[in-house]
Each structure stands twice: as C-alpha cells, then as structure tokens.
Design a protein around this motif. Sequence first.
Motif, PDB file in Angstrom:
ATOM      1  N   MET A  25       8.390  16.339 -14.489  1.00 35.96           N
ATOM      2  CA  MET A  25       7.745  16.453 -13.175  1.00 35.96           C
ATOM      3  C   MET A  25       6.891  15.216 -12.916  1.00 35.96           C
ATOM      4  SD  MET A  25       8.804  19.476 -12.225  1.00 35.96           S
ATOM      5  CE  MET A  25       7.713  20.139 -10.970  1.00 35.96           C
ATOM      6  N   PHE A  26       7.022  14.600 -11.737  1.00 32.17           N
ATOM      7  CA  PHE A  26       6.189  13.442 -11.468  1.00 32.17           C
ATOM      8  C   PHE A  26       5.363  13.621 -10.207  1.00 32.17           C
ATOM      9  CE2 PHE A  26       9.564  11.819  -8.658  1.00 32.17           C
ATOM     10  CZ  PHE A  26      10.706  12.268  -9.285  1.00 32.17           C
ATOM     11  N   ARG A  27       4.280  12.843 -10.142  1.00 33.97           N
ATOM     12  CA  ARG A  27       3.255  13.030  -9.135  1.00 33.97           C
ATOM     13  C   ARG A  27       3.386  12.002  -8.021  1.00 33.97           C
ATOM     14  NH1 ARG A  27      -0.890  16.295 -11.553  1.00 33.97           N
ATOM     15  NH2 ARG A  27      -0.472  16.645 -13.777  1.00 33.97           N
ATOM     16  N   THR A  28       2.309  11.863  -7.251  1.00 41.62           N
ATOM     17  CA  THR A  28       2.336  11.003  -6.065  1.00 41.62           C
ATOM     18  C   THR A  28       2.697   9.549  -6.375  1.00 41.62           C
ATOM     19  OG1 THR A  28       0.752  12.433  -4.933  1.00 41.62           O
ATOM     20  CG2 THR A  28       0.994  10.191  -4.098  1.00 41.62           C
ATOM     21  N   PRO A  29       2.074   8.886  -7.388  1.00 39.08           N
ATOM     22  CA  PRO A  29       2.424   7.470  -7.631  1.00 39.08           C
ATOM     23  C   PRO A  29       3.900   7.267  -7.957  1.00 39.08           C
ATOM     24  CG  PRO A  29       0.370   8.033  -8.746  1.00 39.08           C
ATOM     25  CD  PRO A  29       0.953   9.319  -8.259  1.00 39.08           C
ATOM     26  N   SER A  30       4.445   8.095  -8.861  1.00 40.75           N
ATOM     27  CA  SER A  30       5.863   7.944  -9.220  1.00 40.75           C
ATOM     28  C   SER A  30       6.770   8.229  -8.030  1.00 40.75           C
ATOM     29  CB  SER A  30       6.219   8.884 -10.383  1.00 40.75           C
ATOM     30  OG  SER A  30       5.570   8.484 -11.561  1.00 40.75           O
ATOM     31  N   THR A  31       6.414   9.222  -7.224  1.00 40.20           N
ATOM     32  CA  THR A  31       7.206   9.545  -6.036  1.00 40.20           C
ATOM     33  C   THR A  31       7.164   8.404  -5.032  1.00 40.20           C
ATOM     34  OG1 THR A  31       6.623  11.874  -6.356  1.00 40.20           O
ATOM     35  CG2 THR A  31       7.576  11.276  -4.238  1.00 40.20           C
ATOM     36  N   ALA A  32       5.982   7.810  -4.860  1.00 41.78           N
ATOM     37  CA  ALA A  32       5.852   6.676  -3.948  1.00 41.78           C
ATOM     38  C   ALA A  32       6.685   5.492  -4.426  1.00 41.78           C
ATOM     39  CB  ALA A  32       4.387   6.273  -3.810  1.00 41.78           C
ATOM     40  N   PHE A  33       6.669   5.223  -5.731  1.00 40.75           N
ATOM     41  CA  PHE A  33       7.451   4.104  -6.265  1.00 40.75           C
ATOM     42  C   PHE A  33       8.950   4.389  -6.213  1.00 40.75           C
ATOM     43  CE2 PHE A  33       3.544   2.454  -8.449  1.00 40.75           C
ATOM     44  CZ  PHE A  33       3.565   1.209  -7.821  1.00 40.75           C
ATOM     45  N   LEU A  34       9.334   5.667  -6.225  1.00 40.97           N
ATOM     46  CA  LEU A  34      10.745   6.016  -6.055  1.00 40.97           C
ATOM     47  C   LEU A  34      11.239   5.537  -4.689  1.00 40.97           C
ATOM     48  CD1 LEU A  34      12.808   7.564  -7.812  1.00 40.97           C
ATOM     49  CD2 LEU A  34      12.249   9.612  -6.507  1.00 40.97           C
ATOM     50  N   ILE A  35      10.381   5.667  -3.680  1.00 44.39           N
ATOM     51  CA  ILE A  35      10.704   5.190  -2.331  1.00 44.39           C
ATOM     52  C   ILE A  35      10.559   3.679  -2.265  1.00 44.39           C
ATOM     53  CG2 ILE A  35      10.034   5.302   0.103  1.00 44.39           C
ATOM     54  CD1 ILE A  35       9.013   8.178  -0.495  1.00 44.39           C
ATOM     55  N   PHE A  36       9.472   3.156  -2.802  1.00 43.86           N
ATOM     56  CA  PHE A  36       9.178   1.715  -2.761  1.00 43.86           C
ATOM     57  C   PHE A  36      10.306   0.904  -3.390  1.00 43.86           C
ATOM     58  CE2 PHE A  36       7.156  -2.176  -4.270  1.00 43.86           C
ATOM     59  CZ  PHE A  36       6.368  -2.559  -3.192  1.00 43.86           C
ATOM     60  N   ASN A  37      10.747   1.325  -4.584  1.00 41.67           N
ATOM     61  CA  ASN A  37      11.822   0.598  -5.270  1.00 41.67           C
ATOM     62  C   ASN A  37      13.142   0.697  -4.529  1.00 41.67           C
ATOM     63  OD1 ASN A  37      10.980  -0.764  -7.695  1.00 41.67           O
ATOM     64  ND2 ASN A  37      10.415   1.229  -8.527  1.00 41.67           N
ATOM     65  N   ARG A  38      13.374   1.830  -3.860  1.00 43.31           N
ATOM     66  CA  ARG A  38      14.632   1.996  -3.115  1.00 43.31           C
ATOM     67  C   ARG A  38      14.665   1.094  -1.891  1.00 43.31           C
ATOM     68  NH1 ARG A  38      18.404   1.534  -0.570  1.00 43.31           N
ATOM     69  NH2 ARG A  38      19.930   3.088   0.144  1.00 43.31           N
ATOM     70  N   VAL A  39      13.551   1.004  -1.188  1.00 38.99           N
ATOM     71  CA  VAL A  39      13.530   0.209   0.049  1.00 38.99           C
ATOM     72  C   VAL A  39      13.572  -1.288  -0.262  1.00 38.99           C
ATOM     73  CG1 VAL A  39      12.214  -0.363   2.126  1.00 38.99           C
ATOM     74  CG2 VAL A  39      12.289   2.005   1.309  1.00 38.99           C
ATOM     75  N   ILE A  40      12.763  -1.722  -1.206  1.00 37.21           N
ATOM     76  CA  ILE A  40      12.645  -3.154  -1.483  1.00 37.21           C
ATOM     77  C   ILE A  40      13.617  -3.549  -2.585  1.00 37.21           C
ATOM     78  CG2 ILE A  40      11.128  -5.008  -2.253  1.00 37.21           C
ATOM     79  CD1 ILE A  40       8.829  -3.616  -0.932  1.00 37.21           C
ATOM     80  N   GLY A  41      14.685  -4.211  -2.183  1.00 38.14           N
ATOM     81  CA  GLY A  41      15.658  -4.762  -3.113  1.00 38.14           C
ATOM     82  C   GLY A  41      15.680  -6.271  -2.957  1.00 38.14           C
ATOM     83  N   THR A  42      16.656  -6.760  -2.192  1.00 37.28           N
ATOM     84  CA  THR A  42      16.732  -8.201  -1.906  1.00 37.28           C
ATOM     85  C   THR A  42      16.327  -8.518  -0.463  1.00 37.28           C
ATOM     86  OG1 THR A  42      19.061  -8.022  -1.252  1.00 37.28           O
ATOM     87  CG2 THR A  42      18.612  -8.485  -3.570  1.00 37.28           C
ATOM     88  N   GLY A  43      16.147  -7.467   0.378  1.00 34.17           N
ATOM     89  CA  GLY A  43      15.985  -7.668   1.818  1.00 34.17           C
ATOM     90  C   GLY A  43      14.871  -8.608   2.214  1.00 34.17           C
ATOM     91  N   ILE A  44      13.634  -8.370   1.732  1.00 34.60           N
ATOM     92  CA  ILE A  44      12.500  -9.166   2.168  1.00 34.60           C
ATOM     93  C   ILE A  44      12.622 -10.613   1.707  1.00 34.60           C
ATOM     94  CG2 ILE A  44      11.130  -8.555   0.135  1.00 34.60           C
ATOM     95  CD1 ILE A  44       9.904  -9.248   3.758  1.00 34.60           C
ATOM     96  N   PHE A  45      13.399 -10.859   0.646  1.00 36.79           N
ATOM     97  CA  PHE A  45      13.586 -12.220   0.158  1.00 36.79           C
ATOM     98  C   PHE A  45      14.679 -12.955   0.928  1.00 36.79           C
ATOM     99  CE2 PHE A  45      12.181  -9.630  -3.491  1.00 36.79           C
ATOM    100  CZ  PHE A  45      10.982 -10.273  -3.773  1.00 36.79           C
ATOM    101  N   ALA A  46      15.699 -12.230   1.359  1.00 32.06           N
ATOM    102  CA  ALA A  46      16.870 -12.885   1.949  1.00 32.06           C
ATOM    103  C   ALA A  46      17.054 -12.634   3.435  1.00 32.06           C
ATOM    104  CB  ALA A  46      18.132 -12.428   1.206  1.00 32.06           C
ATOM    105  N   THR A  47      16.534 -11.510   3.955  1.00 30.06           N
ATOM    106  CA  THR A  47      16.841 -11.110   5.325  1.00 30.06           C
ATOM    107  C   THR A  47      16.035 -11.857   6.376  1.00 30.06           C
ATOM    108  OG1 THR A  47      17.331  -8.899   4.488  1.00 30.06           O
ATOM    109  CG2 THR A  47      17.082  -9.106   6.851  1.00 30.06           C
TER     110      THR A  47
END
Length: 455
Positions: free
Chosen positions: A1-23
């Motif tokens: 079971m994970f809490r708010t920080p891990s859940t937030a990073f689950l979203i954060f890591n999914r959204v930020i891949g290569t986009g902000i560097f290349a797009t």
Amino acid sequence: MFRTPSTAFLIFNRVIGTGIFATSSIILRSAGSVGLSLVLWLLGALVAACGTALYIELGTGIPRSGGEKNYLDFIYRRPNLLTVSIYAIYAVFIGWSSASVSVFGEYLLHAINPNGPPSPITSRLASLTCITTAFLLHGTYMKWGLRIQNALGIFKLLILLGMALSGLAVLFGIPGFQLENPPNSFEWGTMWKGSLSGGVNAFVTGLYSVIWSFIGYSNANYALSEVKDPVRTIKRAAPLAMLLITVIYLLVNIAYYAVVSREEILGSGRIAAALFFGKLWGPHAERILSGIIACSILGNALAVLFTHGRVIQELGREGILPFSSFFGSSQPFGTPFAGLFTQWTVNSTLVIFVPTGDAYHFMLNTSTYPISLIDMFVSGGLILLKSFGDKYNWYNPFRACKSITIFFFLSNVFLVFVPLVPPAKDFKLYEHLSYWLHVLVACSISLVGVTYWFV
C-alpha cells in the motif's frame, strides 16, 4: 500500500518522459512565436486540469484498480461487457511505453560515448534492458521497484527545478549566470514575432502536441487498490502532481527562452534542451542531458508498466480475458506477474522488430491515439452520469462540475478527429505512409474487440 507521495510520483513519472526535453522546439515551430507557444502550454495545462478533475471523480466513485475498465463497465451496461472487451484488446496488445523505451538506448549510449551514433543493434539491446529492468523490478521486487521509481521522480524534479532556476537566473542577470548576448525573448515586440506564421493547421498541430505532453494524469487510477485510503489519497496526490508538472513545464519553457533565442531554436533543428545545456555549460554538457533523458525514460517505463500490469490483472480477475486464473493471479511474487510479463512481451517485441523512421512514429501514434478514443467515451459517459445520476446511482465524495467534463469531452473529440484532417502541404507526418494510417489501425483494434466480445 502506498501513500500520497508515491501516488503523486506514479503520475509525475508517467507524464514526464521525454516531452519537456524534446517537445518545446516542436511547439515553438507550430506557434511561430515565444508568446503564442506559452499560450499553447497554458491551454494544454487547462485540458490536463479538467482531465485530472474528471479522473479524481471517477477514481473516488470507484476506488479500485482498473482505471477506465471500471468506468466503461459501469457506464455502458448494454450490450453487456462490450466496451470492456474492446478495452481489453487495447490493454493487452498496445505497447504503452514502447515508443519512449525505443529511444532509451540512443540517449544512454550517447551519454556513455558521444563520438558518433550507436549501432542499431546496440541501441535496441540497451532499450530492451530498460523495459526488462522495469519488468523484473516490479515483477519480483515490488518494494525496490517503487523505491527506484520514486527516486527517479525526485531526480527528475530536482533536475527540472535546477533548469528552471538557472534560466530565471539568466533572465534576471544574477552574477554567474550572465550571457554575453542574452536573447530578448520577453520584450513585447519580440515575444509575439512570427505568431501563426505556419498557419492555423500548424497551430492545431502544436496544440495537439502540447496536450499529449500532459497525458498521464489518470495513471494512479489503474492501481487504486494498492493505495492506502484511495479516496483521500487520489484527491490529494493527483492535483499535487499535475500542479507541480504544470509549474515546471511553464518555468522550464521560460528558462529555455531566457537562454536560447527563437531564431536559434527554429534554425538549429536540435531540441531546445540541448541548446539550453550547450549555451549554459558548454557542448560537453549535452552528454549529461542524454543521461538525464535516459533516466527520465526509465522512470516513465517503471510508472507505465506498474499500472498497466494491474489493469491486465483486473481484466483476468473479472474473467474478461481467457486463462483468467493465470492473468488474475498474484503468484509467485505477490505481484501481477502475468500482466507485467504480457506488457513486457508486447513492448519488447516492438522495440526489437520495429525499424526506425516512419515505423517508429507510427508506433508512437498507434500507442497514443487510443487514449483519446478511450477518454472520449469515458468523459462522454461521465456526462451521462451527471445527467442521469439517479438512474446510475452515482454519488461520490468529489464531483467535477459538468462544464469541466464537457470541455474535456470536446478536447478529446478534437484529438480523435484532428488526425483525419489532411496536413499542410509543407508538413509530413510520415515519409512513406498515409497520415491517417494509425487512426485506421486503432479503430481496427476496436473491431477486433467487438469480434472478441461476440465470440
């Protein structure tokens, strides 16, 4: 079971891949000016905020793993299991992280040895190592997988904040961050120079790219059964993650324009991040950038594999997939090993056998276009829930207002139908393929799902 920080990073890591560097370079070319490109990023943030609110409502209403599977099944009850059967085909056979993982090898090997491009075989083997590492971590050592996933999220956050602060230091002329010839990107006349120079079609293409850079706000909904106090946590974690991402996206883009001029970005053909690192810290810093992007891709692969393995497990548990006891099991490591293995197999196959060029872009578009189709039906279904709540017995602790839901629905209608509009004469989506081919393939997968349901 994970809490708010891990859940937030689950979203954060999914959204930020290569986009902000290349797009960012693509967005600037589409908008034509610095000012209009920032407007595009704000519009993308608005769509993402609406999508986040919508998925918080759905996640708090049905707080268990499965994501869209649960929502489609709850809303579209007749014909029984039709929409879920179609969704199951997408969940199993789309390589959700294959496109980003495919370029992992190139960035990693460039960071190790920048003297010349790596061989295709070496690059593919490195990319295969990325998805295999993600599979083994989440499949056999879930706690360590989550720890590394969160660590990579923190690493990305610190790097992007560092980039943003460095750019702002240049913008305000702080000693140690002064350039010999700083660009005047934010002078009013310069800021809007070239707006819509590529025409309305290019602007629409830019908006399309921006919206895709924010995709991933629903990632935690796929694993809510493993979140402690999921209703309370998703209400906190999703807005926190998306607000952080929005602020970082805007600040990093401002940083790019504070260091690199519009003309340099448009004339170089290189990504804005490479120009940014090169001007601030010299050409050798591009090796560092390659390493950063490789780490970002690994974090993205971990986040995507973690959640989509659980979607396949839920489909198995409810008997939607054949061999349901196999797919629904948590044996032998207390993880959805079969679902993770399925996604690893699909992604690895695409990484190894799909050639570069048109095939890569086709794979990227084929893995992203279904998200718009699914979101269109999910948001349209939520409008039905809000309109006929008594009939559906839809009551939950968080409600996105109806206007937000309608706006998000229309934005996905836009994403579904824009790819059918012929591109401008000077713009080619593919070199040798028809621009609508990935749309045809995605819709054909839906027909396979209908056939599977009928059989």
